[in-house]
Design an enzyme around this catalytic site. Structure first.
Site, PDB file in Angstrom:
ATOM      1  N   THR A 202      -2.263  49.704  -9.002  1.00  0.00           N
ATOM      2  CA  THR A 202      -0.926  49.041  -9.314  1.00  0.00           C
ATOM      3  C   THR A 202       0.195  48.982  -8.367  1.00  0.00           C
ATOM      4  O   THR A 202       1.163  48.163  -8.282  1.00  0.00           O
ATOM      5  CB  THR A 202      -0.403  49.285 -10.886  1.00  0.00           C
ATOM      6  OG1 THR A 202       0.212  50.634 -10.705  1.00  0.00           O
ATOM      7  CG2 THR A 202      -1.492  48.921 -11.850  1.00  0.00           C
ATOM      8  N   ILE A 248       4.418  45.698 -10.192  1.00  0.00           N
ATOM      9  CA  ILE A 248       4.326  44.833 -11.380  1.00  0.00           C
ATOM     10  C   ILE A 248       2.919  45.393 -12.129  1.00  0.00           C
ATOM     11  O   ILE A 248       2.031  44.804 -12.231  1.00  0.00           O
ATOM     12  CB  ILE A 248       4.051  43.423 -11.393  1.00  0.00           C
ATOM     13  CG1 ILE A 248       3.111  43.037 -10.084  1.00  0.00           C
ATOM     14  CG2 ILE A 248       5.635  42.730 -11.020  1.00  0.00           C
ATOM     15  CD1 ILE A 248       3.203  41.476 -10.232  1.00  0.00           C
ATOM     16  N   HIS A 249       2.864  46.927 -12.435  1.00  0.00           N
ATOM     17  CA  HIS A 249       1.885  47.597 -13.085  1.00  0.00           C
ATOM     18  C   HIS A 249       1.194  46.773 -13.987  1.00  0.00           C
ATOM     19  O   HIS A 249      -0.058  46.564 -13.887  1.00  0.00           O
ATOM     20  CB  HIS A 249       2.207  49.057 -13.658  1.00  0.00           C
ATOM     21  CG  HIS A 249       3.135  49.750 -12.397  1.00  0.00           C
ATOM     22  ND1 HIS A 249       2.665  50.651 -11.315  1.00  0.00           N
ATOM     23  CD2 HIS A 249       4.435  49.929 -12.410  1.00  0.00           C
ATOM     24  CE1 HIS A 249       3.408  50.919 -10.627  1.00  0.00           C
ATOM     25  NE2 HIS A 249       4.800  50.811 -11.170  1.00  0.00           N
ATOM     26  N   ASP A 250       1.873  46.674 -15.158  1.00  0.00           N
ATOM     27  CA  ASP A 250       1.290  46.282 -16.581  1.00  0.00           C
ATOM     28  C   ASP A 250       0.765  44.694 -16.373  1.00  0.00           C
ATOM     29  O   ASP A 250      -0.111  44.274 -17.174  1.00  0.00           O
ATOM     30  CB  ASP A 250       2.418  46.234 -17.621  1.00  0.00           C
ATOM     31  CG  ASP A 250       2.516  47.809 -18.062  1.00  0.00           C
ATOM     32  OD1 ASP A 250       1.939  48.677 -17.331  1.00  0.00           O
ATOM     33  OD2 ASP A 250       3.896  48.157 -18.460  1.00  0.00           O
ATOM     34  N   LEU A 252      -0.788  43.488 -13.971  1.00  0.00           N
ATOM     35  CA  LEU A 252      -1.998  43.538 -13.525  1.00  0.00           C
ATOM     36  C   LEU A 252      -3.077  43.448 -14.551  1.00  0.00           C
ATOM     37  O   LEU A 252      -4.171  42.839 -14.576  1.00  0.00           O
ATOM     38  CB  LEU A 252      -2.188  44.679 -12.544  1.00  0.00           C
ATOM     39  CG  LEU A 252      -3.576  44.673 -11.760  1.00  0.00           C
ATOM     40  CD1 LEU A 252      -3.803  43.317 -10.850  1.00  0.00           C
ATOM     41  CD2 LEU A 252      -3.705  45.793 -10.833  1.00  0.00           C
TER      42      LEU A 252
END
Length: 327
Positions: A202, A248-250, A252
């Site tokens: 991420t 934009i970790h989540d 992904l």
């Protein structure tokens, strides 16, 4: 694809990450490819009540209707006070705090709502093999659901998790696994089909102000909401983390559900340390049959996890833009 998202949103909250909100927006805009049937809220990035209010504000401003469920206010065992002191601390620099001037802030309020662990467990177990669960906050709600409904591990189609970190400079542990290590271990060892998006992949993502302006160009309530709540976070990330934009970790996780070819994956056993001041909450991975030294190590529980390795960020942003344009 029938979908539950369990999350800890912070859009509109000064200093709180907005990647949960982007993930929710992406799932909402992706209908009918994704059919978001339930949003569970867990304490993590924000306190439970504030995350619940943020999710409710997102739905109110965009006109989407999805049931909200209120989940755990704290971890299974991990003391919450040090985490809340770290995550909820006010922004000391007035210049940074002013980035949120004019952004509507969700007000903390515990409204009547179903219990998230029960709602998640019942929806999955009543529809075996049909529901995908995206868990993009600490795993407390998911662990409690598995405890209440042991059959859920076999009934869920897949659990896609954002959490863990294996080799990213500056991180021995991440927030999602670190905030509730026992929950992370319970879920990872459950035997469910699991795909994991750790910080290692991420942190290959990047969203700049220029990207945000382009992706939210359609004049829709969803794009207007994302633009207003994400702009201050990007500037905050640039000034405090010295990045060109923000990770934009989540998002992904949801993007991968829409287009699995975005990332490469490999199978590993994954575990989370529960002991030691320096190691508690940290994650480890190893490929089946690969360990050369196993003295004192227990047999792995559950089954191997599909771990995301590499992501094409340009392709990711293109997918987000195309999906938001449909919403």
């Amino acid at each position: 694809m029938r979908l539950i998202i369990d999350c800890d949103p912070g859009n509109g909250v000064p200093g709180a990450n907005v990647d949960d909100g982007l993930a929710l927006a992406l799932a909402l805009a992706a209908k009918p490819q994704l059919d978001l049937e339930l949003i569970g809220i867990v304490a993590g990035n924000t306190p439970r009540e504030l995350g619940f209010a943020a999710a409710g504000e997102l739905l109110r401003q965009t006109g989407y209707r999805v049931p909200l469920a209120l989940g755990a206010a704290c971890a299974l065992i991990e003391p919450p006070a040090p985490w809340r002191a770290h995550l909820d601390r006010p922004i000391a620099d007035p210049h940074l705090a002013s980035l949120w001037d004019g952004v509507p802030r969700p007000q903390a309020a515990a409204l009547p709502a179903p219990d998230a662990a029960i709602a998640i467990g019942e929806l999955i177990c009543n529809n075996p093999g049909e529901i995908t669960l995206a868990a993009i906050g600490p795993l407390t709600n998911v662990a409690q659901a598995l405890q209440l409904y042991p059959q859920m591990a076999q009934a869920v189609k897949e659990i896609v998790i954002m959490g863990g970190v294996f080799n990213v400079e500056g991180y021995i542990k991440d927030t999602n696994f670190g905030l509730d290590p026992e929950a992370a271990r319970r879920v990872l060892s459950s035997g469910a089909n699991i795909t994991l998006a750790p910080l290692d992949v991420t942190t290959q993502t990047m969203l700049t102000q220029e990207d945000l302006a382009r992706l939210t160009q359609p004049d829709t309530p969803l794009c207007r909401y994302l633009r207003a709540t994400t702009q201050p976070w990007i500037d905050y990330s640039r000034q405090t983390r010295h990045l060109p934009g923000c990770w934009i970790h989540d998002a992904l996780v949801i993007a991968w559900l829409l287009e699995p070819q975005l990332v490469t994956t490999e199978e590993y056993f994954v575990d989370v340390a529960l002991e030691g001041a320096m190691t508690r909450g940290s994650s480890r991975r190893w490929q089946p049959g690969s360990l050369r030294l196993t003295v004192g190590m227990p047999e792995p529980q559950g089954k191997p996890v599909r771990v995301m390795q590499q992501v094409d960020n340009a392709r990711l942003l293109a997918l987000i833009g195309a999906t938001l344009a449909r919403g």
